[in-house]
Motif scaffolding. Structure first.
Motif, PDB file in Angstrom:
ATOM      1  N   CYS A 127      -9.120   0.096  -6.390  1.00 42.21           N
ATOM      2  CA  CYS A 127      -8.323   1.293  -6.097  1.00 42.21           C
ATOM      3  C   CYS A 127      -8.014   2.067  -7.375  1.00 42.21           C
ATOM      4  O   CYS A 127      -7.339   1.547  -8.272  1.00 42.21           O
ATOM      5  N   SER A 159      -2.893   2.731  -5.318  1.00 39.85           N
ATOM      6  CA  SER A 159      -2.268   2.837  -4.000  1.00 39.85           C
ATOM      7  C   SER A 159      -2.136   1.450  -3.390  1.00 39.85           C
ATOM      8  O   SER A 159      -1.141   1.145  -2.715  1.00 39.85           O
ATOM      9  N   THR A 172      -6.085   4.712  -7.903  1.00 43.56           N
ATOM     10  CA  THR A 172      -4.750   5.297  -8.032  1.00 43.56           C
ATOM     11  C   THR A 172      -3.645   4.251  -7.925  1.00 43.56           C
ATOM     12  O   THR A 172      -2.467   4.604  -7.940  1.00 43.56           O
ATOM     13  N   THR A 182       0.847  -1.188   0.000  1.00 44.40           N
ATOM     14  CA  THR A 182       0.000   0.000   0.000  1.00 44.40           C
ATOM     15  C   THR A 182       0.882   1.236   0.000  1.00 44.40           C
ATOM     16  O   THR A 182       1.598   1.498   0.969  1.00 44.40           O
ATOM     17  N   ASP A 183       0.838   1.984  -1.084  1.00 35.90           N
ATOM     18  CA  ASP A 183       1.615   3.207  -1.246  1.00 35.90           C
ATOM     19  C   ASP A 183       0.742   4.372  -0.803  1.00 35.90           C
ATOM     20  O   ASP A 183      -0.096   4.871  -1.560  1.00 35.90           O
ATOM     21  N   THR A 184       0.927   4.830   0.439  1.00 35.39           N
ATOM     22  CA  THR A 184       0.053   5.871   0.969  1.00 35.39           C
ATOM     23  C   THR A 184       0.277   7.220   0.298  1.00 35.39           C
ATOM     24  O   THR A 184      -0.563   8.115   0.409  1.00 35.39           O
ATOM     25  N   VAL A 235       0.034   7.968  -2.692  1.00 35.44           N
ATOM     26  CA  VAL A 235      -0.909   8.208  -3.784  1.00 35.44           C
ATOM     27  C   VAL A 235      -2.343   7.885  -3.378  1.00 35.44           C
ATOM     28  O   VAL A 235      -3.245   7.881  -4.219  1.00 35.44           O
ATOM     29  N   CYS A 236      -2.573   7.618  -2.087  1.00 36.09           N
ATOM     30  CA  CYS A 236      -3.936   7.371  -1.607  1.00 36.09           C
ATOM     31  C   CYS A 236      -4.697   8.689  -1.571  1.00 36.09           C
ATOM     32  O   CYS A 236      -4.204   9.688  -1.036  1.00 36.09           O
ATOM     33  N   SER A 286      -4.199   6.651   4.443  1.00 38.78           N
ATOM     34  CA  SER A 286      -3.635   5.304   4.351  1.00 38.78           C
ATOM     35  C   SER A 286      -4.734   4.276   4.524  1.00 38.78           C
ATOM     36  O   SER A 286      -5.513   4.340   5.473  1.00 38.78           O
TER      37      SER A 286
END
Length: 267
Positions: free
Chosen positions: A168, A172, A170, A5-7, A9-10, A86
Motif C-alpha cells: 500500500c 491506508s 499511502t 484500513t484508513d479509507t 487516504v485510499c 475502501s
C-alpha cells in the motif's frame, strides 16, 4: 494482530489486490468492468481476498468534496463527483461463526488471533459461507473448497507483514497489534473531526460489538451501508448455546416421559 484500513487516504490503486494475488497464488477472477464504476472485481470471494470498492457520490457544488458525506445525490446534474474508496478484506472476527460451524476443523484460530482456512482439510460442505455475517468467505467453483484472506499467515510466521499492507503506497492499510491500531485509529478520527470531517467514524473497532470486535477494522467517511458493509453485524451462531440447551431439555423430558410410560406398563 490485525489490520486498520484508513479509507480516507485510499487512492484506489488496487496495489493491495495485486500483491495479495501474487503472494497467495490466487487465480485470476476476470477483468470485466461492472459498468457501474472502475471496479473490475465487484466484491470479495474465493478468488478475491482483497477488494477495493469504488463508491461514487454526487456532491453539490457549494459543498466541500472531502468533508461531505450525508444527503448526497447519487445522480443528477451539477456538483462534483466524489469517490469513496475502501480496500475490503475478511474481518477476522473475535467471535467467528465460521469457526463454530466448521465440522472438519479446517478453520482455526492462529496464535496471532486471526482466522485461517486449511484448504487440505476443507471438505467443501459450505457451512461457513452463510455463517459469515459479512459475506466474506466463499467456495471456489473448481473444487468447492472454502477460501478467504489468511492475513498472510505464512508471512507472519517469519516476522513479515502481510503483502497488501506492504504494497500500500499511502499506508491506508496498516498492520500491527490490535490495541495499538485501535489507539492510532481513534487519534486519526479525532484529527479528521478537528479539520471538519465530522462524518469520519470507525467500523469494527469496538470489542463490545456483535462479533466481539474485528481483527480488520476500518475508518469510514460515510455510513457502513454506503461501502456495502452491514451496519450492525452479529455473530450468526450467537444463539447456538441456548438452542442446544433447549434441545437437551426437550430430549430429557421426552426420555423421562418414555421411562414413566414403560414403568407403568399396560393396565
Amino acid at each position: 494482530m490485525g489490520f486498520f484500513t484508513d479509507t480516507s487516504v485510499c487512492i484506489g490503486c488496487k496495489a493491495c489486490e495485486v500483491a495479495c494475488k501474487e503472494w497467495n497464488a490466487i487465480p485470476a477472477d476476470g477483468l470485466e468492468l461492472t459498468g457501474m464504476s472502475y471496479d473490475n472485481t465487484g466484491g470479495l470471494g474465493a478468488d478475491t481476498w482483497r477488494h477495493v470498492a469504488f463508491v461514487e457520490q454526487r456532491v453539490p457544488a457549494d459543498v466541500d468534496v472531502f468533508t461531505a458525506a450525508r444527503d448526497l445525490e447519487p445522480e443528477g446534474p451539477g456538483g462534483e463527483l466524489r469517490w469513496l474508496m475502501s480496500s475490503d478484506v475478511c474481518k477476522h472476527c473475535t467471535h467467528a461463526a465460521c469457526l463454530d460451524v466448521c465440522p472438519t476443523g479446517s478453520l482455526f484460530r492462529t496464535e496471532f488471533g486471526t482466522v485461517v482456512v486449511q484448504e487440505d482439510i476443507c471438505n467443501g460442505c459450505g457451512y461457513c459461507v452463510p455463517a459469515c455475517p459479512y459475506g466474506v468467505i466463499d467456495q471456489r467453483r473448481e473444487d468447492g473448497r472454502a477460501w478467504k484472506c489468511t492475513l498472510c499467515y505464512d508471512r507472519l510466521g517469519v516476522g513479515m507483514e502481510p503483502a497488501c499492507a506492504k504494497a500500500c503506497p499511502t499506508e491506508s492499510i496498516q498492520f500491527g497489534p490490535l490495541d495499538e491500531l485501535r489507539e492510532r485509529a481513534a487519534g486519526r478520527v479525532a484529527a479528521l473531526h478537528a479539520t471538519g470531517v465530522t462524518d469520519a467514524r470507525l467500523y469494527g473497532a469496538d470489542p463490545q460489538d456483535g462479533v466481539g470486535g474485528d481483527g480488520a477494522f476500518f475508518l469510514l467517511l460515510d455510513e457502513p451501508e454506503v461501502y456495502g458493509l452491514p451496519p450492525d453485524p452479529v455473530v450468526t451462531t450467537r444463539d447456538l448455546p441456548a438452542m442446544w440447551r433447549h434441545a437437551a431439555a426437550a430430549a430429557v423430558s421426552l426420555a423421562a416421559l418414555a421411562a414413566v410410560s414403560f414403568a407403568r406398563g399396560p393396565r
